[in-house]
Design a protein around this motif. Structure first.
Motif, PDB file in Angstrom:
ATOM      1  N   LEU A 179     -16.520  49.041  20.025  1.00 50.93           N
ATOM      2  CA  LEU A 179     -17.167  48.831  21.319  1.00 50.93           C
ATOM      3  C   LEU A 179     -17.158  50.115  22.143  1.00 50.93           C
ATOM      4  N   VAL A 217     -22.358  41.697  20.520  1.00 51.90           N
ATOM      5  CA  VAL A 217     -21.645  42.390  21.597  1.00 51.90           C
ATOM      6  C   VAL A 217     -21.810  43.895  21.456  1.00 51.90           C
ATOM      7  N   TYR A 218     -21.769  44.408  20.223  1.00 54.52           N
ATOM      8  CA  TYR A 218     -21.995  45.846  20.005  1.00 54.52           C
ATOM      9  C   TYR A 218     -23.368  46.252  20.552  1.00 54.52           C
ATOM     10  N   ASN A 237     -23.784  40.419  32.172  1.00 51.73           N
ATOM     11  CA  ASN A 237     -22.623  39.983  31.395  1.00 51.73           C
ATOM     12  C   ASN A 237     -22.526  38.469  31.344  1.00 51.73           C
ATOM     13  N   SER A 239     -19.214  39.601  17.098  1.00 49.73           N
ATOM     14  CA  SER A 239     -19.037  41.021  17.401  1.00 49.73           C
ATOM     15  C   SER A 239     -20.340  41.813  17.430  1.00 49.73           C
ATOM     16  N   GLY A 281     -13.746  43.267  26.020  1.00 51.35           N
ATOM     17  CA  GLY A 281     -14.664  42.728  25.017  1.00 51.35           C
ATOM     18  C   GLY A 281     -13.976  42.438  23.702  1.00 51.35           C
ATOM     19  N   TRP A 320     -13.511  48.093  29.658  1.00 52.23           N
ATOM     20  CA  TRP A 320     -14.573  47.182  29.223  1.00 52.23           C
ATOM     21  C   TRP A 320     -14.471  46.910  27.722  1.00 52.23           C
ATOM     22  N   SER A 321     -14.108  47.931  26.962  1.00 49.22           N
ATOM     23  CA  SER A 321     -13.956  47.764  25.515  1.00 49.22           C
ATOM     24  C   SER A 321     -12.767  46.870  25.182  1.00 49.22           C
ATOM     25  N   TRP A 337     -22.893  36.360  27.757  1.00 52.15           N
ATOM     26  CA  TRP A 337     -21.804  35.558  27.194  1.00 52.15           C
ATOM     27  C   TRP A 337     -22.143  34.068  27.203  1.00 52.15           C
ATOM     28  N   ASP A 350     -12.498  46.114  17.029  1.00 46.46           N
ATOM     29  CA  ASP A 350     -13.558  45.899  18.015  1.00 46.46           C
ATOM     30  C   ASP A 350     -13.417  46.839  19.207  1.00 46.46           C
ATOM     31  N   ILE A 407     -13.714  38.714  21.911  1.00 44.32           N
ATOM     32  CA  ILE A 407     -14.182  38.465  20.546  1.00 44.32           C
ATOM     33  C   ILE A 407     -13.074  37.858  19.697  1.00 44.32           C
ATOM     34  N   TYR A 446     -23.411  46.039  24.468  1.00 41.46           N
ATOM     35  CA  TYR A 446     -22.692  47.143  25.093  1.00 41.46           C
ATOM     36  C   TYR A 446     -23.494  48.435  25.002  1.00 41.46           C
TER      37      TYR A 446
END
Length: 231
Positions: free
Chosen positions: A147, A54-55, A19, A51, A98, A94-95, A23, A143, A102, A58
């Protein structure tokens, strides 16, 4: 409650390093875009998407989590149903985290763009399909659902590999790859695009949440009697 906190801690520590690295790289790219724009903004424009990476991240992380954590939790005496429940709650948290990162990043980019008079950086986000103004809460909601869907989808892929082994896993991927090919052959994509273009953001989010819940139910059933050792 202590067991749930301990589970969250283990899940977080399992991907803490990844992570941080992810980031840091993503924010470095954003910073580099601003830096390049200050020198070459008159000649080129920059399109930034926070985004989509990140998708992908994840989904990738979720596709490995069973092998990293499930045997450990089973050794500690946690049942498989408890494990799936704790993992689902962790995915929810976590979603949400995130989605807020974003949305906050979008706000920061917009703020500094206006402050530094940067007009050549374009932010690409799925919310543009519904609202070009990119409101904060709509970004968070969209998101969060996407996510969560990516995490559960990645977990489903992990379950297939975990239960059926390499051959079964790649066969499943091959079947998934056939779906868009069949859609093109029979031209099913046209009515699908028409339905999506007419659908509201609420209906799409609701459909994704329902699909995510169904996939999670399948995962729960598949892991009910799963071995502690991957196939």
């Amino acid at each position: 409650m202590n067991v749930l906190k301990g589970s969250f801690y283990v899940f977080f520590q399992s991907y803490k390093k990844q992570n941080i690295i992810f980031w840091c790289i993503l924010f470095s790219i954003v910073f580099l875009s601003f830096f390049l724009d200050s020198f070459f903004g008159k000649y080129i424009s920059f399109a930034i998407t926070i985004s989509i990476p990140v998708y992908i991240f994840y989904s990738t992380m979720a596709s490995k989590i069973l092998n990293r954590t499930m045997p450990y939790f089973l050794k500690l005496g946690l049942s498989r149903i408890q494990y799936v429940l704790h993992l689902g709650l962790f995915f929810l948290a976590w979603s949400i985290a995130g989605a807020f990162i974003i949305a906050c990043t979008h706000e920061i980019i917009t703020f500094f763009s206006e402050l530094l008079d940067v007009k050549d950086i374009i932010i690409i986000h799925p919310v543009l399909l519904f609202d070009t103004t990119q409101p904060f809460m709509l970004i968070v909601a969209l998101d969060f659902v996407l996510l969560l869907f990516c995490l559960i989808s990645g977990l489903l892929l992990n379950v297939v590999f975990y239960r059926l082994g390499t051959i079964g896993g790649y066969s499943f991927i091959g079947i998934l790859a056939l779906i868009p090919i069949v859609m093109v052959i029979f031209e099913w994509y046209t009515p699908l695009f028409e339905v999506l273009s007419k659908a509201s953001v609420f209906s799409i989010l609701s459909s994704l949440l329902l699909m995510t819940f169904l996939i999670y139910s399948v995962i729960t059933g598949a892991l009910r009697k799963a071995s502690a050792i991957p196939a």
